[in-house]
Design a protein around this motif. Structure first.
Motif, PDB file in Angstrom:
ATOM      1  N   ILE A 208       0.945  -1.278   0.042  1.00  0.00           N
ATOM      2  CA  ILE A 208      -0.208  -0.128  -0.047  1.00  0.00           C
ATOM      3  C   ILE A 208       1.001   1.131   0.070  1.00  0.00           C
ATOM      4  N   ASP A 209       0.656   2.060  -0.921  1.00  0.00           N
ATOM      5  CA  ASP A 209       1.520   3.400  -1.015  1.00  0.00           C
ATOM      6  C   ASP A 209       3.171   2.941  -1.302  1.00  0.00           C
ATOM      7  N   GLY A 210       3.572   2.000  -1.784  1.00  0.00           N
ATOM      8  CA  GLY A 210       4.827   1.526  -1.817  1.00  0.00           C
ATOM      9  C   GLY A 210       5.415   0.880  -0.422  1.00  0.00           C
ATOM     10  N   VAL A 211       4.635   0.720   0.450  1.00  0.00           N
ATOM     11  CA  VAL A 211       5.085   0.110   1.517  1.00  0.00           C
ATOM     12  C   VAL A 211       4.394  -1.395   1.715  1.00  0.00           C
ATOM     13  N   THR A 212       5.421  -2.465   1.982  1.00  0.00           N
ATOM     14  CA  THR A 212       5.006  -3.644   1.713  1.00  0.00           C
ATOM     15  C   THR A 212       5.145  -4.341   3.141  1.00  0.00           C
ATOM     16  N   ARG A 213       4.081  -5.060   3.554  1.00  0.00           N
ATOM     17  CA  ARG A 213       3.783  -5.667   4.779  1.00  0.00           C
ATOM     18  C   ARG A 213       3.931  -7.155   4.438  1.00  0.00           C
ATOM     19  N   GLU A 214       4.233  -8.153   5.175  1.00  0.00           N
ATOM     20  CA  GLU A 214       4.241  -9.493   4.899  1.00  0.00           C
ATOM     21  C   GLU A 214       3.741 -10.217   6.288  1.00  0.00           C
ATOM     22  N   MET A 215       2.527 -10.954   5.798  1.00  0.00           N
ATOM     23  CA  MET A 215       1.626 -11.659   6.631  1.00  0.00           C
ATOM     24  C   MET A 215       1.502 -12.909   6.376  1.00  0.00           C
ATOM     25  N   PRO A 216       1.730 -13.867   7.397  1.00  0.00           N
ATOM     26  CA  PRO A 216       1.449 -15.281   7.159  1.00  0.00           C
ATOM     27  C   PRO A 216       0.199 -15.552   7.641  1.00  0.00           C
ATOM     28  N   THR A 217      -0.698 -16.217   6.980  1.00  0.00           N
ATOM     29  CA  THR A 217      -1.940 -16.241   7.394  1.00  0.00           C
ATOM     30  C   THR A 217      -2.675 -17.351   6.626  1.00  0.00           C
ATOM     31  N   HIS A 218      -4.002 -17.761   7.168  1.00  0.00           N
ATOM     32  CA  HIS A 218      -4.883 -18.721   6.447  1.00  0.00           C
ATOM     33  C   HIS A 218      -5.785 -18.059   5.805  1.00  0.00           C
ATOM     34  N   GLN A 219      -6.377 -16.736   5.944  1.00  0.00           N
ATOM     35  CA  GLN A 219      -7.277 -16.219   5.322  1.00  0.00           C
ATOM     36  C   GLN A 219      -6.990 -14.423   5.425  1.00  0.00           C
ATOM     37  N   LEU A 220      -7.149 -13.954   4.062  1.00  0.00           N
ATOM     38  CA  LEU A 220      -7.097 -12.611   3.865  1.00  0.00           C
ATOM     39  C   LEU A 220      -8.107 -11.873   3.092  1.00  0.00           C
ATOM     40  N   ASN A 221      -8.697 -10.873   3.427  1.00  0.00           N
ATOM     41  CA  ASN A 221      -9.805 -10.191   3.061  1.00  0.00           C
ATOM     42  C   ASN A 221      -9.609  -8.841   2.516  1.00  0.00           C
ATOM     43  N   ILE A 222     -10.216  -8.228   1.495  1.00  0.00           N
ATOM     44  CA  ILE A 222     -10.121  -6.958   1.170  1.00  0.00           C
ATOM     45  C   ILE A 222     -11.612  -6.528   0.739  1.00  0.00           C
ATOM     46  N   ALA A 223     -12.106  -5.723   1.901  1.00  0.00           N
ATOM     47  CA  ALA A 223     -13.520  -5.369   1.553  1.00  0.00           C
ATOM     48  C   ALA A 223     -13.768  -4.025   1.189  1.00  0.00           C
ATOM     49  N   ASN A 224     -14.739  -3.720   0.375  1.00  0.00           N
ATOM     50  CA  ASN A 224     -15.348  -2.455  -0.094  1.00  0.00           C
ATOM     51  C   ASN A 224     -16.671  -2.263   0.761  1.00  0.00           C
ATOM     52  N   GLY A 225     -17.228  -3.638   1.130  1.00  0.00           N
ATOM     53  CA  GLY A 225     -18.573  -3.322   2.007  1.00  0.00           C
ATOM     54  C   GLY A 225     -18.300  -3.548   3.378  1.00  0.00           C
ATOM     55  N   ALA A 226     -19.350  -3.728   4.108  1.00  0.00           N
ATOM     56  CA  ALA A 226     -19.389  -3.705   5.440  1.00  0.00           C
ATOM     57  C   ALA A 226     -19.398  -5.083   6.342  1.00  0.00           C
ATOM     58  N   HIS A 227     -19.798  -5.809   5.394  1.00  0.00           N
ATOM     59  CA  HIS A 227     -20.265  -7.389   6.017  1.00  0.00           C
ATOM     60  C   HIS A 227     -19.265  -8.421   5.315  1.00  0.00           C
ATOM     61  N   HIS A 228     -19.030  -9.622   5.945  1.00  0.00           N
ATOM     62  CA  HIS A 228     -18.481 -10.799   5.791  1.00  0.00           C
ATOM     63  C   HIS A 228     -19.306 -11.976   6.551  1.00  0.00           C
ATOM     64  N   SER A 229     -19.450 -12.968   5.669  1.00  0.00           N
ATOM     65  CA  SER A 229     -20.274 -14.126   5.879  1.00  0.00           C
ATOM     66  C   SER A 229     -21.568 -13.689   6.993  1.00  0.00           C
ATOM     67  N   GLY A 230     -22.125 -12.388   6.678  1.00  0.00           N
ATOM     68  CA  GLY A 230     -23.148 -12.165   7.410  1.00  0.00           C
ATOM     69  C   GLY A 230     -23.033 -11.289   8.532  1.00  0.00           C
ATOM     70  N   GLN A 231     -21.576 -11.044   8.746  1.00  0.00           N
ATOM     71  CA  GLN A 231     -21.541 -10.367  10.044  1.00  0.00           C
ATOM     72  C   GLN A 231     -20.468  -9.091   9.691  1.00  0.00           C
ATOM     73  N   ARG A 232     -20.919  -8.224  10.455  1.00  0.00           N
ATOM     74  CA  ARG A 232     -20.316  -6.858  10.198  1.00  0.00           C
ATOM     75  C   ARG A 232     -18.840  -6.838  10.470  1.00  0.00           C
ATOM     76  N   ILE A 233     -18.029  -6.258   9.763  1.00  0.00           N
ATOM     77  CA  ILE A 233     -16.224  -6.412   9.816  1.00  0.00           C
ATOM     78  C   ILE A 233     -16.047  -5.186  10.783  1.00  0.00           C
ATOM     79  N   ALA A 234     -16.784  -4.132  11.063  1.00  0.00           N
ATOM     80  CA  ALA A 234     -16.395  -2.969  11.706  1.00  0.00           C
ATOM     81  C   ALA A 234     -17.705  -1.894  12.040  1.00  0.00           C
ATOM     82  N   ARG A 235     -17.670  -1.207  12.921  1.00  0.00           N
ATOM     83  CA  ARG A 235     -18.805  -0.490  13.010  1.00  0.00           C
ATOM     84  C   ARG A 235     -18.822   0.499  12.219  1.00  0.00           C
ATOM     85  N   ASP A 236     -17.905   1.098  11.700  1.00  0.00           N
ATOM     86  CA  ASP A 236     -17.712   2.365  10.726  1.00  0.00           C
ATOM     87  C   ASP A 236     -17.439   1.859   9.241  1.00  0.00           C
ATOM     88  N   ALA A 237     -17.560   0.634   8.917  1.00  0.00           N
ATOM     89  CA  ALA A 237     -17.408   0.095   7.850  1.00  0.00           C
ATOM     90  C   ALA A 237     -18.595   0.591   6.950  1.00  0.00           C
TER      91      ALA A 237
END
Length: 326
Positions: A208-237
Protein backbone atom coordinates in the motif's frame (compact mmCIF):
# COMPACT_ATOMS: atom_id res chain seq x y z
CA UNK A 1 -25.61 11.56 -15.95
CA UNK A 2 -28.69 12.83 -14.18
CA UNK A 3 -28.44 13.98 -10.60
CA UNK A 4 -29.62 11.54 -7.95
CA UNK A 5 -32.79 13.57 -7.24
CA UNK A 6 -33.54 13.70 -10.99
CA UNK A 7 -33.15 9.94 -11.37
CA UNK A 8 -35.24 9.33 -8.26
CA UNK A 9 -38.02 11.58 -9.59
CA UNK A 10 -38.13 9.66 -12.87
CA UNK A 11 -38.32 6.32 -11.03
CA UNK A 12 -41.10 7.50 -8.71
CA UNK A 13 -43.32 9.10 -11.37
CA UNK A 14 -45.64 6.40 -12.70
CA UNK A 15 -45.46 5.99 -16.46
CA UNK A 16 -42.36 8.15 -16.86
CA UNK A 17 -39.42 5.89 -16.05
CA UNK A 18 -38.59 2.42 -17.28
CA UNK A 19 -38.05 -0.39 -14.76
CA UNK A 20 -36.94 -4.01 -15.17
CA UNK A 21 -37.12 -6.85 -12.63
CA UNK A 22 -34.51 -9.63 -12.84
CA UNK A 23 -34.70 -12.53 -10.37
CA UNK A 24 -32.32 -15.46 -10.02
CA UNK A 25 -35.07 -18.03 -9.61
CA UNK A 26 -32.49 -20.70 -8.78
CA UNK A 27 -31.09 -18.91 -5.72
CA UNK A 28 -31.86 -20.36 -2.30
CA UNK A 29 -34.86 -18.12 -1.69
CA UNK A 30 -35.48 -17.01 -5.28
CA UNK A 31 -37.33 -20.16 -6.32
CA UNK A 32 -39.60 -19.98 -3.33
CA UNK A 33 -40.21 -16.24 -3.19
CA UNK A 34 -40.35 -15.14 -6.83
CA UNK A 35 -44.14 -15.04 -7.11
CA UNK A 36 -44.54 -13.51 -3.65
CA UNK A 37 -42.03 -10.80 -4.58
CA UNK A 38 -44.00 -9.96 -7.73
CA UNK A 39 -47.20 -9.71 -5.71
CA UNK A 40 -45.66 -7.45 -3.05
CA UNK A 41 -44.09 -5.21 -5.70
CA UNK A 42 -47.44 -4.91 -7.45
CA UNK A 43 -49.19 -4.08 -4.17
CA UNK A 44 -46.55 -1.38 -3.54
CA UNK A 45 -47.46 0.23 -6.86
CA UNK A 46 -44.24 -0.64 -8.66
CA UNK A 47 -44.71 -1.21 -12.38
CA UNK A 48 -42.13 -3.10 -14.44
CA UNK A 49 -41.80 -2.91 -18.20
CA UNK A 50 -40.11 -6.30 -18.17
CA UNK A 51 -39.92 -9.18 -15.68
CA UNK A 52 -37.13 -11.71 -16.26
CA UNK A 53 -36.79 -14.87 -14.13
CA UNK A 54 -33.37 -16.48 -14.62
CA UNK A 55 -33.46 -20.21 -13.73
CA UNK A 56 -29.97 -20.80 -15.21
CA UNK A 57 -27.29 -18.60 -13.55
CA UNK A 58 -24.94 -19.09 -16.52
CA UNK A 59 -27.38 -16.96 -18.54
CA UNK A 60 -27.36 -14.09 -16.05
CA UNK A 61 -24.61 -12.02 -17.69
CA UNK A 62 -26.32 -12.23 -21.09
CA UNK A 63 -29.65 -11.24 -19.53
CA UNK A 64 -28.10 -8.25 -17.76
CA UNK A 65 -26.34 -7.15 -20.95
CA UNK A 66 -29.68 -7.10 -22.77
CA UNK A 67 -31.35 -5.30 -19.87
CA UNK A 68 -28.71 -2.54 -19.77
CA UNK A 69 -28.90 -2.14 -23.56
CA UNK A 70 -32.63 -1.37 -23.18
CA UNK A 71 -31.64 1.74 -21.15
CA UNK A 72 -33.88 1.41 -18.08
CA UNK A 73 -33.93 3.90 -15.22
CA UNK A 74 -34.22 1.18 -12.56
CA UNK A 75 -33.12 -2.45 -12.49
CA UNK A 76 -34.38 -4.44 -9.50
CA UNK A 77 -32.38 -7.62 -8.98
CA UNK A 78 -33.42 -10.49 -6.73
CA UNK A 79 -30.91 -13.10 -5.63
CA UNK A 80 -27.86 -13.73 -3.48
CA UNK A 81 -24.51 -11.97 -3.35
CA UNK A 82 -23.31 -13.56 -6.60
CA UNK A 83 -26.37 -12.34 -8.49
CA UNK A 84 -26.09 -8.83 -7.04
CA UNK A 85 -22.37 -8.75 -7.85
CA UNK A 86 -23.10 -9.63 -11.47
CA UNK A 87 -25.58 -6.76 -11.64
CA UNK A 88 -23.08 -4.35 -10.07
CA UNK A 89 -20.49 -5.18 -12.73
CA UNK A 90 -23.02 -4.22 -15.41
CA UNK A 91 -24.48 -1.13 -13.73
CA UNK A 92 -21.39 0.64 -12.35
CA UNK A 93 -20.77 4.05 -13.95
CA UNK A 94 -24.23 4.05 -15.58
CA UNK A 95 -27.19 6.38 -15.20
CA UNK A 96 -29.28 3.50 -13.85
CA UNK A 97 -30.31 2.75 -10.26
CA UNK A 98 -29.96 -0.75 -8.82
CA UNK A 99 -32.68 -2.04 -6.52
CA UNK A 100 -31.93 -5.11 -4.40
CA UNK A 101 -34.22 -7.93 -3.30
CA UNK A 102 -31.97 -9.95 -0.91
CA UNK A 103 -32.85 -13.57 -1.67
CA UNK A 104 -29.52 -15.27 -0.92
CA UNK A 105 -27.86 -17.00 2.01
CA UNK A 106 -25.60 -14.29 3.47
CA UNK A 107 -26.75 -11.14 1.60
CA UNK A 108 -23.58 -9.27 2.52
CA UNK A 109 -24.01 -6.33 0.13
CA UNK A 110 -27.66 -5.88 1.06
CA UNK A 111 -26.65 -5.77 4.73
CA UNK A 112 -23.99 -3.18 3.90
CA UNK A 113 -26.66 -1.03 2.22
CA UNK A 114 -28.70 -1.32 5.47
CA UNK A 115 -31.56 -3.01 3.62
CA UNK A 116 -34.18 -5.08 5.46
CA UNK A 117 -33.60 -8.76 4.74
CA UNK A 118 -37.27 -9.67 4.90
CA UNK A 119 -39.11 -9.44 1.61
CA UNK A 120 -41.85 -6.96 2.66
CA UNK A 121 -39.20 -4.66 4.15
CA UNK A 122 -37.00 -4.81 1.05
CA UNK A 123 -39.99 -4.02 -1.18
CA UNK A 124 -40.91 -1.10 1.06
CA UNK A 125 -37.42 0.38 0.54
CA UNK A 126 -37.75 -0.05 -3.22
CA UNK A 127 -41.06 1.81 -3.16
CA UNK A 128 -40.14 4.52 -0.65
CA UNK A 129 -36.33 4.71 -0.47
CA UNK A 130 -33.89 7.15 -2.04
CA UNK A 131 -31.21 6.98 -4.74
CA UNK A 132 -27.68 7.02 -3.32
CA UNK A 133 -24.29 6.48 -4.91
CA UNK A 134 -21.88 4.06 -3.27
CA UNK A 135 -18.38 2.73 -3.90
CA UNK A 136 -17.42 -0.43 -5.75
CA UNK A 137 -14.07 -2.13 -6.22
CA UNK A 138 -11.95 -2.85 -9.28
CA UNK A 139 -9.95 -6.08 -9.36
CA UNK A 140 -7.12 -7.08 -11.68
CA UNK A 141 -5.36 -10.43 -11.63
CA UNK A 142 -1.81 -10.30 -12.91
CA UNK A 143 -1.17 -13.95 -12.07
CA UNK A 144 -1.15 -16.92 -14.42
CA UNK A 145 -4.68 -17.35 -15.77
CA UNK A 146 -4.07 -20.45 -17.87
CA UNK A 147 -5.36 -22.84 -15.19
CA UNK A 148 -8.10 -20.56 -13.97
CA UNK A 149 -11.73 -21.53 -14.59
CA UNK A 150 -12.63 -17.99 -15.60
CA UNK A 151 -9.74 -17.54 -18.01
CA UNK A 152 -8.59 -14.24 -19.46
CA UNK A 153 -12.11 -12.78 -19.43
CA UNK A 154 -11.72 -12.42 -15.66
CA UNK A 155 -8.42 -10.55 -15.86
CA UNK A 156 -10.27 -7.42 -14.71
CA UNK A 157 -13.51 -7.28 -12.78
CA UNK A 158 -15.71 -4.81 -10.89
CA UNK A 159 -16.94 -6.10 -7.53
CA UNK A 160 -19.45 -5.02 -4.91
CA UNK A 161 -18.40 -6.43 -1.57
CA UNK A 162 -15.18 -8.36 -1.07
CA UNK A 163 -12.07 -10.06 -2.41
CA UNK A 164 -10.93 -13.07 -0.36
CA UNK A 165 -7.96 -15.44 -0.33
CA UNK A 166 -7.37 -18.56 1.71
CA UNK A 167 -9.67 -20.90 3.60
CA UNK A 168 -12.89 -19.13 2.56
CA UNK A 169 -12.15 -19.89 -1.09
CA UNK A 170 -11.94 -23.62 -0.33
CA UNK A 171 -15.10 -23.40 1.78
CA UNK A 172 -17.05 -21.69 -1.02
CA UNK A 173 -15.90 -24.34 -3.49
CA UNK A 174 -16.72 -27.29 -1.23
CA UNK A 175 -19.79 -26.36 0.85
CA UNK A 176 -22.43 -29.01 0.00
CA UNK A 177 -25.33 -27.45 -1.90
CA UNK A 178 -27.91 -29.43 0.07
CA UNK A 179 -26.35 -28.38 3.37
CA UNK A 180 -26.35 -24.75 2.24
CA UNK A 181 -29.98 -25.00 1.15
CA UNK A 182 -30.99 -26.57 4.46
CA UNK A 183 -28.96 -24.50 6.94
CA UNK A 184 -28.08 -21.24 5.21
CA UNK A 185 -25.08 -19.43 6.72
CA UNK A 186 -24.17 -22.14 9.30
CA UNK A 187 -23.32 -24.45 6.38
CA UNK A 188 -20.21 -22.35 5.69
CA UNK A 189 -19.03 -22.54 9.31
CA UNK A 190 -19.49 -26.32 9.42
CA UNK A 191 -17.60 -26.73 6.15
CA UNK A 192 -14.78 -24.50 7.43
CA UNK A 193 -14.43 -26.63 10.57
CA UNK A 194 -14.16 -29.75 8.40
CA UNK A 195 -11.51 -28.24 6.09
CA UNK A 196 -9.39 -26.31 8.60
CA UNK A 197 -7.29 -29.24 9.93
CA UNK A 198 -5.88 -29.87 6.44
CA UNK A 199 -5.65 -26.26 5.25
CA UNK A 200 -2.15 -24.89 4.71
CA UNK A 201 -1.14 -21.35 5.64
CA UNK A 202 0.23 -18.96 3.03
CA UNK A 203 2.57 -15.97 3.06
CA UNK A 204 1.02 -12.71 1.84
CA UNK A 205 2.79 -9.52 0.77
CA UNK A 206 0.46 -6.53 0.95
CA UNK A 207 1.70 -3.34 -0.71
CA UNK A 208 0.00 0.00 0.00
CA UNK A 209 1.49 3.37 -1.06
CA UNK A 210 4.82 1.71 -1.81
CA UNK A 211 5.09 0.07 1.62
CA UNK A 212 5.02 -3.75 1.73
CA UNK A 213 3.84 -5.66 4.78
CA UNK A 214 4.36 -9.41 5.10
CA UNK A 215 1.59 -11.50 6.67
CA UNK A 216 1.53 -15.27 7.24
CA UNK A 217 -2.11 -16.31 7.52
CA UNK A 218 -4.86 -18.72 6.50
CA UNK A 219 -7.30 -15.96 5.46
CA UNK A 220 -6.95 -12.49 3.92
CA UNK A 221 -9.86 -10.21 2.98
CA UNK A 222 -10.09 -6.91 1.11
CA UNK A 223 -13.52 -5.39 1.73
CA UNK A 224 -15.45 -2.61 0.05
CA UNK A 225 -18.64 -3.47 1.93
CA UNK A 226 -19.28 -3.69 5.65
CA UNK A 227 -20.11 -7.40 6.04
CA UNK A 228 -18.42 -10.76 5.58
CA UNK A 229 -20.26 -14.07 6.04
CA UNK A 230 -23.26 -12.10 7.20
CA UNK A 231 -21.31 -10.42 10.03
CA UNK A 232 -20.29 -6.76 10.32
CA UNK A 233 -16.52 -6.33 10.02
CA UNK A 234 -16.39 -2.95 11.84
CA UNK A 235 -18.92 -0.49 13.18
CA UNK A 236 -17.73 2.29 10.85
CA UNK A 237 -17.25 0.19 7.71
CA UNK A 238 -19.47 1.21 4.80
CA UNK A 239 -19.67 0.77 1.03
CA UNK A 240 -19.74 4.59 0.88
CA UNK A 241 -16.62 5.52 2.87
CA UNK A 242 -14.04 5.69 0.01
CA UNK A 243 -12.01 2.96 1.70
CA UNK A 244 -10.94 -0.60 1.10
CA UNK A 245 -10.42 -2.46 4.39
CA UNK A 246 -7.59 -5.02 4.29
CA UNK A 247 -7.45 -7.52 7.14
CA UNK A 248 -6.33 -11.04 7.93
CA UNK A 249 -7.88 -13.54 10.30
CA UNK A 250 -5.10 -14.90 12.52
CA UNK A 251 -1.61 -15.92 11.46
CA UNK A 252 -0.17 -19.23 10.25
CA UNK A 253 -1.48 -21.11 13.31
CA UNK A 254 -4.84 -22.80 12.80
CA UNK A 255 -6.00 -22.07 16.33
CA UNK A 256 -5.28 -18.38 15.75
CA UNK A 257 -7.53 -18.46 12.69
CA UNK A 258 -10.31 -20.02 14.74
CA UNK A 259 -9.96 -17.50 17.57
CA UNK A 260 -9.67 -14.54 15.18
CA UNK A 261 -12.79 -15.66 13.33
CA UNK A 262 -14.69 -15.94 16.61
CA UNK A 263 -13.48 -12.48 17.63
CA UNK A 264 -14.56 -11.12 14.22
CA UNK A 265 -18.05 -12.55 14.69
CA UNK A 266 -18.42 -11.39 18.28
CA UNK A 267 -16.82 -7.93 18.17
CA UNK A 268 -17.16 -6.72 14.57
CA UNK A 269 -20.13 -4.51 15.38
CA UNK A 270 -18.08 -2.63 18.00
CA UNK A 271 -14.54 -2.40 16.63
CA UNK A 272 -13.37 0.39 14.32
CA UNK A 273 -11.50 0.47 11.01
CA UNK A 274 -8.95 2.58 12.89
CA UNK A 275 -7.91 -0.43 14.97
CA UNK A 276 -4.65 -2.26 14.27
CA UNK A 277 -6.60 -5.18 12.79
CA UNK A 278 -7.20 -3.19 9.59
CA UNK A 279 -5.25 -1.47 6.86
CA UNK A 280 -7.35 1.07 4.95
CA UNK A 281 -6.54 2.37 1.49
CA UNK A 282 -7.94 3.09 -1.96
CA UNK A 283 -5.51 0.74 -3.72
CA UNK A 284 -3.59 -2.38 -2.75
CA UNK A 285 -1.42 -5.04 -4.41
CA UNK A 286 -1.42 -8.56 -2.94
CA UNK A 287 1.16 -11.26 -3.68
CA UNK A 288 1.16 -14.69 -2.07
CA UNK A 289 3.48 -17.65 -1.68
CA UNK A 290 2.25 -20.00 -2.97
CA UNK A 291 0.09 -18.33 -5.66
CA UNK A 292 -3.59 -18.65 -4.76
CA UNK A 293 -6.98 -18.56 -6.43
CA UNK A 294 -8.93 -15.43 -5.54
CA UNK A 295 -12.62 -15.22 -4.66
CA UNK A 296 -14.30 -12.03 -5.90
CA UNK A 297 -17.86 -11.70 -4.58
CA UNK A 298 -18.29 -15.46 -4.52
CA UNK A 299 -16.66 -16.31 -7.85
CA UNK A 300 -13.08 -17.42 -8.60
CA UNK A 301 -11.62 -14.58 -10.66
CA UNK A 302 -7.95 -15.31 -11.25
CA UNK A 303 -4.83 -15.91 -9.17
CA UNK A 304 -2.39 -13.84 -7.21
CA UNK A 305 -0.71 -11.44 -7.60
CA UNK A 306 -3.68 -9.07 -7.78
CA UNK A 307 -4.26 -5.33 -7.79
CA UNK A 308 -7.41 -3.93 -6.18
CA UNK A 309 -8.60 -0.34 -6.45
CA UNK A 310 -11.57 1.61 -5.11
CA UNK A 311 -14.02 3.26 -7.50
CA UNK A 312 -15.76 5.92 -5.42
CA UNK A 313 -19.48 6.65 -5.87
CA UNK A 314 -19.55 4.49 -9.00
CA UNK A 315 -22.88 2.74 -8.38
CA UNK A 316 -26.37 4.15 -7.92
CA UNK A 317 -28.61 2.15 -5.60
CA UNK A 318 -31.99 2.38 -3.88
CA UNK A 319 -31.40 2.52 -0.11
CA UNK A 320 -33.42 3.39 3.00
CA UNK A 321 -33.84 7.11 3.59
CA UNK A 322 -31.80 6.67 6.80
CA UNK A 323 -28.71 5.53 4.84
CA UNK A 324 -25.94 8.14 5.10
CA UNK A 325 -24.99 9.03 1.51
CA UNK A 326 -21.64 10.81 1.22
Amino acid sequence: MRSKPELEAVIRERGRGRAVLVVNSRSRRGRRLFERARRLLDEAGMVFDEVVPVPDPTKLDAVLTDVVDSRPDLVVVGGGDGTIAAAVSHLAHRDIALGVLPLGTTNNFARSLELPLDLPGAVRVLAEGKVADVDVGWFESTGDLTDDPGGADDHEHIFANMVSLGLSVHVAERVPHRLKAALGRPAYALTALRLLPRHGAFHAKVTIDGVTREMPTHQLNIANGAHHSGQRIARDASPDDRLLAVYRLGDERRLKLASATARHVLTGRWRSLKSEAFLTTDEVVVETDPPLSVDVDGEIRGRTPVRIRLLGNALRVIVPTSFVDT
